[in-house]
Enzyme design. Structure first.
Site, PDB file in Angstrom:
ATOM      1  N   SER A  64      -5.271   1.008  -7.977  1.00 15.56           N
ATOM      2  CA  SER A  64      -4.327   1.200  -6.869  1.00 15.56           C
ATOM      3  C   SER A  64      -4.570   2.459  -6.054  1.00 15.56           C
ATOM      4  O   SER A  64      -3.834   2.714  -5.095  1.00 15.56           O
ATOM      5  CB  SER A  64      -2.891   1.188  -7.397  1.00 15.56           C
ATOM      6  OG  SER A  64      -2.495  -0.132  -7.704  1.00 15.56           O
ATOM      7  N   LYS A 107      -4.869   1.912  -2.400  1.00 16.97           N
ATOM      8  CA  LYS A 107      -3.718   1.948  -1.485  1.00 16.97           C
ATOM      9  C   LYS A 107      -3.693   3.230  -0.661  1.00 16.97           C
ATOM     10  O   LYS A 107      -3.068   3.267   0.400  1.00 16.97           O
ATOM     11  CB  LYS A 107      -2.423   1.769  -2.267  1.00 16.97           C
ATOM     12  CG  LYS A 107      -2.280   0.412  -2.945  1.00 16.97           C
ATOM     13  CD  LYS A 107      -0.935   0.276  -3.631  1.00 16.97           C
ATOM     14  CE  LYS A 107      -0.769  -1.089  -4.272  1.00 16.97           C
ATOM     15  NZ  LYS A 107      -1.518  -1.235  -5.527  1.00 16.97           N
ATOM     16  N   SER A 147       3.713   1.281  -5.947  1.00 20.79           N
ATOM     17  CA  SER A 147       2.368   0.691  -5.943  1.00 20.79           C
ATOM     18  C   SER A 147       2.426  -0.811  -5.693  1.00 20.79           C
ATOM     19  O   SER A 147       1.974  -1.620  -6.499  1.00 20.79           O
ATOM     20  CB  SER A 147       1.659   0.996  -7.273  1.00 20.79           C
ATOM     21  OG  SER A 147       0.270   0.858  -7.144  1.00 20.79           O
TER      22      SER A 147
END
Length: 460
Positions: free
Chosen positions: A52, A55, A299
């Site tokens: 993640s 992101k 997330s």
């Protein structure tokens, strides 16, 4: 290698990396936050799965390309005449990818339909989800992950059960009953066309909680199984089988509650807005800046992929991964981030085929400080050890000791055997740094990252 840290500090950090991580499992880059100078680097150009931490890239690109004030659009059309309150035709919802649609919004939709003079619908409820073409299942989702909200399908029409904006999912809560009996359950906000089979059993307090709530892939069948001890409860986020259809089923339920009747033969289907249809209402989502805290703090995979697809639509006219990620790469090039060898498959980092470097991530985090949207970006990062989930996010239960308070602002990352943490920190000296740590090869890498970072802080 370094003019910003003493030789003793560099040796101490290297010792922590060697003893805690091992040289084959980690890449680490540390930068002076003020100057951007790399003060420590270990395998910083080694390509790693970012999980993640992807992101950080897709989120920054969304703020830059879509803009903080960008809003996602959902439109309501009627196709047919209205006579004595009866729509003699179809009601059509054209989706724009909004992950924040919920019960309150659908009540508002119903009021707009009634304002137009419709109290009954003779035709069908149609969902036009053609904005996002192709497969709805994200590329990084395996068969085991499809049931969970983090593996939910990405559709131009979806809904969220709460303000976390876990699009295309519902929540199932279970409470124990008498020993030997089935637990009771509650679905939030609605079953949306799914069916639940309850095979779970209530057991005595103190026994192991093995309760699971899983949707069988490619079906609308949800199974509750396992044991739920008395005195405990369980809560699970379950992905929708077909976000467009399931969302319309919930919407139809709300419309009926709000006094809009449907003909007994009215269907729910996917389709395209015909030229003959009339637009009667346009709903705008919260802005990208307002959505951003839920996206980064928790997330949120769905929002990441929605952002990428919308970038593709705005920049290239096609709302898919390929078009969106092409523009994300161009954005990185514009910022002069060394990302030539990076590999992008999705916006969330869920795919094991994504590849980034700690050097590049840290360079991005440095460059972002000069961008007009940086405050939105920074304020949305999890703050380590803060128990309020809207502040601490995915770091709320890490670095909880008082010595770390307000010192680590970072994005977490996890997929199988991959753990990452990148962001901003304040060293023991009080000086501020940018860091990126990407770890592979551990079944649970969080203790390694936390021990390693805690040790590094001593030398910063």
């Amino acid at each position: 290698m370094d003019k910003g840290l003493s030789e003793e500090s560099v040796k101490g950090i290297q010792r922590a990396v060697d003893e805690i991580f091992g040289q084959e499992h980690v890449t680490v880059t540390l930068r002076d936050r003020g100057t951007g100078q790399v003060v420590y680097d270990f395998r910083g150009q080694h390509l790693m799965r970012p999980a993640s931490n992807m992101k950080l890239v897709s989120g920054a690109a969304a703020l830059a390309i879509l803009g903080e004030s960008y809003q996602l659009k959902t439109e309501i059309y009627v196709d047919g005449p209205v006579e004595n309150g009866v729509l003699k035709g179809d009601l059509i919802i054209k989706g724009g990818g909004d992950p924040t649609l919920n019960e309150d919004v659908f009540v508002k939709f119903a009021s707009k339909v009634k304002e137009y003079g419709v109290t009954a619908i003779q035709g069908s409820l149609i969902g036009d989800d053609t904005l996002f073409p192709g497969e709805t299942l994200p590329p990084g989702v395996d068969e085991e992950g499809e049931t969970y909200c983090w593996g939910a399908r990405v559709s131009a029409i979806s809904m969220s059960p709460d303000a976390d904006y876990d699009a295309s999912s519902i929540i199932v809560k279970a409470e124990p009953g008498e020993i030997g009996e089935q637990p009771s359950f509650q679905v939030i906000p609605h079953l949306c066309g799914h069916e639940i089979t309850n095979k779970a059993v209530t057991v005595a307090a103190g026994e192991e909680n093995t309760l699971e709530v899983l949707r069988t892939n490619d079906t609308n069948q949800i199974v509750i199984s396992g044991n739920l001890p008395q005195g405990e409860s369980a809560k699970a986020w379950v992905s929708l089988q077909n976000p467009t259809i399931n969302t319309l089923q919930f919407m139809k339920h709300i419309f009926k509650e709000q006094g809009i009747a449907f003909n007994g033969t009215s269907a729910i289907a996917q389709g395209i807005v015909p030229e003959s249809a009339e637009l009667i209402h346009t709903h705008l989502s919260p802005t990208v800046a307002e959505i951003f805290p839920a996206f980064m703090k928790f997330s949120n995979n769905s929002i990441a992929d929605i952002f990428v697809k919308l970038i593709g639509h705005e920049e290239n006219g096609v709302a898919d991964y390929e078009s969106g990620l092409k523009s994300v790469r161009a954005y990185l090039n514009q910022l002069q981030i060394p990302a030539e060898e990076w590999q992008f498959i999705d916006g969330s980092g869920l795919s094991h085929s994504d590849r980034l470097t700690s050097e590049g991530i840290s360079a991005l985090l440095f460059k972002l400080q000069e961008e007009p949207y940086f405050k939105t970006f920074f304020d949305s990062l999890p703050v380590a050890g803060k128990p309020d989930r809207w502040i601490g996010g995915t770091l709320r239960e890490r670095f909880t000791e008082s010595e770390y308070e307000n010192r680590i602002f970072a994005k977490t990352g996890y997929i199988w055997e991959v753990f990452c943490l990148s962001g901003y920190l304040i060293g023991d000296s009080g000086k501020e740094y940018i860091f990126s740590i990407l770890v592979e090869g551990y079944e649970d890498g969080i203790p390694y990252i936390d021990r390693g970072l805690a040790e590094m802080l001593r030398y910063l």
